[in-house]
Each structure stands twice: as C-alpha cells, then as structure tokens.
Motif scaffolding. Structure first.
Motif, PDB file in Angstrom:
ATOM      1  N   ALA A  38      39.895  43.857  30.035  1.00 43.40           N
ATOM      2  CA  ALA A  38      38.577  43.235  30.158  1.00 43.40           C
ATOM      3  C   ALA A  38      37.853  43.719  31.407  1.00 43.40           C
ATOM      4  O   ALA A  38      36.661  44.055  31.366  1.00 43.40           O
ATOM      5  CB  ALA A  38      38.724  41.710  30.178  1.00 43.40           C
ATOM      6  N   VAL A  39      38.572  43.793  32.524  1.00 38.92           N
ATOM      7  CA  VAL A  39      37.954  44.227  33.781  1.00 38.92           C
ATOM      8  C   VAL A  39      37.573  45.698  33.723  1.00 38.92           C
ATOM      9  O   VAL A  39      36.463  46.082  34.126  1.00 38.92           O
ATOM     10  CB  VAL A  39      38.924  43.973  34.961  1.00 38.92           C
ATOM     11  CG1 VAL A  39      38.403  44.619  36.239  1.00 38.92           C
ATOM     12  CG2 VAL A  39      39.111  42.481  35.178  1.00 38.92           C
ATOM     13  N   VAL A  40      38.461  46.537  33.209  1.00 39.05           N
ATOM     14  CA  VAL A  40      38.196  47.974  33.157  1.00 39.05           C
ATOM     15  C   VAL A  40      37.014  48.278  32.242  1.00 39.05           C
ATOM     16  O   VAL A  40      36.108  49.058  32.606  1.00 39.05           O
ATOM     17  CB  VAL A  40      39.459  48.732  32.699  1.00 39.05           C
ATOM     18  CG1 VAL A  40      39.129  50.189  32.402  1.00 39.05           C
ATOM     19  CG2 VAL A  40      40.543  48.650  33.758  1.00 39.05           C
ATOM     20  N   VAL A  41      36.993  47.683  31.066  1.00 39.42           N
ATOM     21  CA  VAL A  41      35.893  47.940  30.131  1.00 39.42           C
ATOM     22  C   VAL A  41      34.572  47.434  30.707  1.00 39.42           C
ATOM     23  O   VAL A  41      33.531  48.090  30.586  1.00 39.42           O
ATOM     24  CB  VAL A  41      36.184  47.288  28.764  1.00 39.42           C
ATOM     25  CG1 VAL A  41      34.981  47.401  27.843  1.00 39.42           C
ATOM     26  CG2 VAL A  41      37.398  47.941  28.115  1.00 39.42           C
ATOM     27  N   THR A  42      34.595  46.282  31.342  1.00 41.42           N
ATOM     28  CA  THR A  42      33.367  45.764  31.970  1.00 41.42           C
ATOM     29  C   THR A  42      32.877  46.724  33.040  1.00 41.42           C
ATOM     30  O   THR A  42      31.672  47.008  33.137  1.00 41.42           O
ATOM     31  CB  THR A  42      33.625  44.377  32.597  1.00 41.42           C
ATOM     32  OG1 THR A  42      34.121  43.493  31.593  1.00 41.42           O
ATOM     33  CG2 THR A  42      32.354  43.797  33.173  1.00 41.42           C
TER      34      THR A  42
END
Length: 588
Positions: free
Chosen positions: A286-290
């Motif tokens: 979630a953090v990487v894609v965001t």
C-alpha cells in the motif's frame, strides 16, 4: 505517516531537510489563507509548497487525545469518553488525508470541497455498505471476508466517482485520488468509531481498550481504507474510458485483494505468523504503490521543479518565511550580507517568483534580499516550534501511558496455591462439616425451617441443624417426573454463625497438583469479614481473594512519569521560551 521524496536531481538529504524545516518553521497568516482558499475561484497554477498543515493537525489530535485520556483516567469521569473515541478515530486518518491533499501538484481542488466530499460521500458509502450487509451476510468465513472487501470497496468507489463527475475533475488524476481518499477517510473514521465503541466494554467503559483500539486503528489507517479507495479514484481519473479499460478494473481488483488479505488475517484458522506476514506485505504494498502514484503525478506536473530546494534557501541566504510574502530590502554597502551571498535584483526576483510565486499565489515584483538577522529569526522560530512539538508530544504520550499503568487505590489481593490454605483464610479458621450427602428427613424433629408448597405438594424446603455455635441450613428441591415419581435434591447448604448466614460458593478443590483431571468442586463460605470476593484463576492455577481493604499502588510509576514530564517541561520549555524571546527581539 510517510513522505514522498522522488528521485530527481539534487541531494535527497537536502530535500528531507527542507521538508523538515518547512514542517516546523513559522508560517504566516497569508500561508494559512492560501491553503484554505486554494482551488477556490482560480484553479490554475502549481503547488510547490512542502506539506506542513498535516503535521500541525497530527500534533493537535495527538495532544488532545493524550490529555483527554489523562483527564478521564485522573478524574474517573466517563462523560468525556465519547470525545476520546472521536479523537481516536481521527488521530492519524485526518492528518494523513490532509497530507495527501497537500501533495497535489495543482491548485485545482478546494480543501473545503474535499472535506465536504469526506463528510457527505462517506455517509452515502456507509449507507451502501450497510444495505449490502443487510441484503446478505455469508455464513462461510472466507466468503464473508470476500464479500466485505468487494462490498466496501465498491461502496466507497461509487460516491467517490459521483463526486469526481459532479466536480468535473476527471482530467486531474491527483484530484480524483484525493476525492476518493476523502471518501475512504470518512468511511474509515466511522468504522473506527464503531470498533472503538464496541471495544470499550459491555459493562462500563474500559479505558485501556478504548486507547488500544484507537491507537491500533489509527496506525493502520495509512495503509487501509484511505489508500485502497485512492487507488480506484486515481485509476478512474487516469484512464480515458475507465469503465471499459481492463487496467481500471485491474486496479479495482488490486484494492479488493489488499482489503481481502488484510481482513482474512482475522480468521481463526489463519496462523499468527502468516497473519503478521500478510499484514506486513499489505502495508508495504500500500505504501509503495501510493508513493509511486503520487510521485508520478507530481513529476507529470512539476517535472524537474518537483520539491526542488532553491539554491538561496539551501545556502541560508533567503528566508522562505519572507520569500512567500516578500518585502523589498535593498542591499547596501554596509549590509551584513557578504559579497558572495549577494544576489542581483534580476536573479533574486526571478528565483523568488519561480520558487514561491506559484506556491502562495503572490507574484513577486520586487527583488528579495534578506539580511542574516532575518535568517537567524527564522532559525529561532524553527527551533522553538520543534521544542514545543517535542514537549507536547512527550506529555501526550505520558498521559496515555498513565492510563495503562496501575496507579491509584486498589483492593488488596491475597493469593493461595492450595485450597486448604484458601479455605482457612476465607472461612476465618472455621471448619464446616456440611454432610453434602444428607437426605431430606420427613420426620425431622424441628420441622422444616422453610417450605414452599404448590397444590399441596412440596417444591422447596430448608431444614436447620445446629451443632454448637454453628447452624447448617439444608436447602432441598423436589420434583415429579412424567411417571409421577417424586424425587428430591440437596441444592445447597448454608451455614449460620451468630446472626449471619453464609451461602456456599463452589470452587475447584485444587491442591497444587498439575493434573487438571483430578479437580473436583468443594464449597467455601466467606466468613472472614475482610474478604469481599474470591475466585479461582484457572490460568495461573491459584485462588485469588479480594480484600475490603485498599492500598495505593503505582508510586514508582508516578515518580518516573513526573521526572520525565518535568525534564520535558524544563528542557523543551526553556528552549522554546528563549528562542521565541530572541526571535521577537530580532523582529523588533
């Protein structure tokens, strides 16, 4: 919370330093005004301001949350518990949403409109979700988790897409992301409130449960509903014909898959190790894609200017607090600025307009030359603000810790390993021969001490037998089966000493052995006036007795918390006051 630092030309360390300085430096009223009026009327221009509002909101929520919890614990007044629940629900979700808004490289969306979408569209999303649960709740756990992920993601996506279309933001993927994130944040807040409320306790308020649930839900909010919805919103604004584009539906499936994997960790048959690993993977993805999405959108708009540290600021020549709302200060021969630090009027004006004109909406029409005294003033304000933030954060954390620690007047507790010791203490040294197998005596010389009849038949009866200064009350129950056969049962035996009658309590007759199968139940009577209650702890295999007498606990905790709070107040408070006073003198 995480920070987006794209890989562009320049030193990453300098960009991080610039973000940190922007977060804690003193901001003018014009900058606050620019934030709240951004996107209202004129939606053109670029936003190159480092995010800073979100951190102020985070500190505000944290301080209010910690101090509210501390006051509730200190006063034992539950009236403010609903306030604590609300603060717990918005603790990180609201600042995280504000940070996403501040990262929008365009000034094409009003913050007030985004908040309106958060309130209104999240209510619509909640309604859709509740109706979906009302229509169908699968009995199978895995199907239930899958249905939850699909229902909630589409329940949030529909009002988010409606908001995008009504506000005509289809051409701005970042605005679509923010509007969808607003819906996700609203649904997340309402859901967190529900979990905090139900976790607060059935019979009275359990403050530690309120705090634990609030903190857990707050910490995980940066990788759940907000970003899951944001992905779908971004995809809807990125692809020209999203509803017939397989890439859009791929993003939707990705968000649903993350939601499913996250919720599936709560199923009982999932091993703890796998659950923790799954949660970590979901968090990282979630953090990487965001980060990838936001970096991409900012690069498309700002290009090489993305969060670029202006050379004059990195060199300490120009104070960003004045560059936003500049005041012309001609460089004279006796200026304190050295020759190599001087900038020509043309270069200064061009740099100031490039670096700050778009950020504040103010066009710089005059050359900017800031004396070292003004740079010193900005540094003093920055140091004071950091010290204040540290002090308030430490105090808030200590307030939360105070709620978890056993501090205050508590009942004294005695524990016993063997039932013989336990009974001797609770029964105040008395030994009772209750004759648990005694049968009902129809010819009892003293007659029934008490009896209850129905249609001439005996339902209940008590027979009293006295031996010395102890009286035994044998309580019988009578019944008749369908064949007309009558039977009796000794329901309980009470004992009387003087004018008091004591009811029996069943406890395991544990004698310090590990063989659980050897347990049988024995009766105990709380004759000791110092005993308020007792029970058997089957986890520790001990008898626990609560006494009527209380004692103060936690003196060592109070000393430790007081020392830490005192150090924070003295050190940070001193630094804060000294720097504010010095900054005021520099201003004068």
């Amino acid at each position: 919370m995480f920070i987006i630092f794209p890989r562009i030309d320049g030193l990453k360390l300098m960009r991080i330093k610039g973000w940190f300085k922007e977060t804690f430096r003193h901001h003018s009223l014009d900058e606050y005004r620019e934030f709240f009026t951004r996107g209202m009327g004129d939606e053109s221009g670029e936003n190159r301001v480092y995010p800073w509002i979100y951190m102020r909101l985070l500190f505000l929520c944290l301080v209010m949350f910690g101090f509210t919890a501390f006051i509730i614990r200190l006063t034992s007044n539950g009236i403010s518990v609903p306030t604590l629940m609300v603060l717990g629900a918005v603790l990180i979700t609201a600042p995280f949403f504000v940070m996403l808004y501040e990262l929008n490289p365009k000034k094409d969306l009003s913050f007030l409109k985004a908040v309106a979408v958060l309130v209104i569209c999240s209510m619509i999303g909640d309604l859709i979700i509740f109706l979906g649960y009302f229509a169908w709740i699968p009995e199978n756990e895995w199907m239930s988790v899958a249905w939850t992920a699909i229902l909630e993601e589409f329940g949030k996506a529909l009002p988010a897409i409606l908001a995008v279309l009504l506000l005509k933001k289809r051409g701005s993927p970042m605005a679509c992301l923010i509007l969808a994130a607003a819906v996700g944040a609203g649904v997340s807040i309402s859901e967190d409130l529900g979990y905090i409320f139900y976790g607060s306790g059935t019979f009275g308020i359990d403050l530690t449960e309120v705090l634990s649930t609030s903190i857990l839900r707050a910490v995980t909010s940066v990788c759940t509903h907000v970003v899951w919805s944001a992905f779908i919103g971004w995809a809807f604004g990125t692809f020209k014909r999203p509803l017939i584009d397989i890439r859009f539906w791929g993003i939707c499936i990705f968000s649903i898959a993350l939601h499913f994997a996250w919720d599936a960790t709560g199923i009982d048959i999932v091993p703890v190790g796998w659950a923790m690993l799954t949660l970590f993977i979901c968090f990282v993805m979630a953090v990487v894609v965001t980060k990838i999405i936001i970096t991409r959108e900012r690069m498309k708009v700002l290009g090489g200017r993305l969060l670029e540290m202006p050379p004059a600021i990195s060199a300490g020549v120009i104070d960003p607090t004045l560059a936003v709302n500049p005041v012309a200060m001609p460089v004279t021969a006796d200026s304190e600025i050295s020759g190599e630090d001087k900038m020509s009027e043309t270069a200064a004006a061009a740099e100031a307009e490039r670096d700050f004109g778009f950020a504040s909406g103010i066009t710089v029409s005059a050359p900017v030359a800031v004396k070292k005294a003004n740079v010193v003033k900005a540094g003093l304000y920055h140091t004071a603000n950091v010290a204040l933030a540290v002090m308030l954060t430490v105090l808030a954390v200590l307030g939360i810790a105070f709620c978890y620690l056993q501090i205050g007047n508590y009942q004294k507790i005695k524990t016993f390993k063997r039932i013989s010791e336990f009974k001797e203490f609770v029964q105040d040294g008395y030994e009772f021969d209750i004759q648990a197998g005694r049968a009902y005596d129809e010819n009892w010389a003293n007659g029934n001490y008490y009896e209850e009849l129905k249609e001439g038949k005996l339902l209940r009866a008590t027979q009293k037998a006295t031996f010395g200064d102890i009286s035994y009350y044998y309580n019988y129950e009578f019944s008749t089966d369908k064949n007309g056969n009558e039977s009796e049962k000794l329901a309980s035996v009470s004992v009387g000493i003087g004018k008091y009658i004591y009811e029996s309590r069943s406890v395991p007759a544990y004698n310090g052995y590990d063989d659980i199968a050897a347990y049988y139940f024995d009766s105990v009577y709380m004759v000791n006036s110092d005993v308020e209650s007792c029970y058997f702890d089957d986890y520790e295999n001990i008898f626990v007795v609560y006494l009527t007498e209380t004692e103060f606990c936690g003196t060592e905790y109070i000393i430790a918390l007081s020392v830490i709070a005192g150090l924070a107040l003295i050190s940070c408070g001193t630094v804060c006051i000294i720097n504010y006073v010095k900054a005021g003198k520099e201003h004068d």
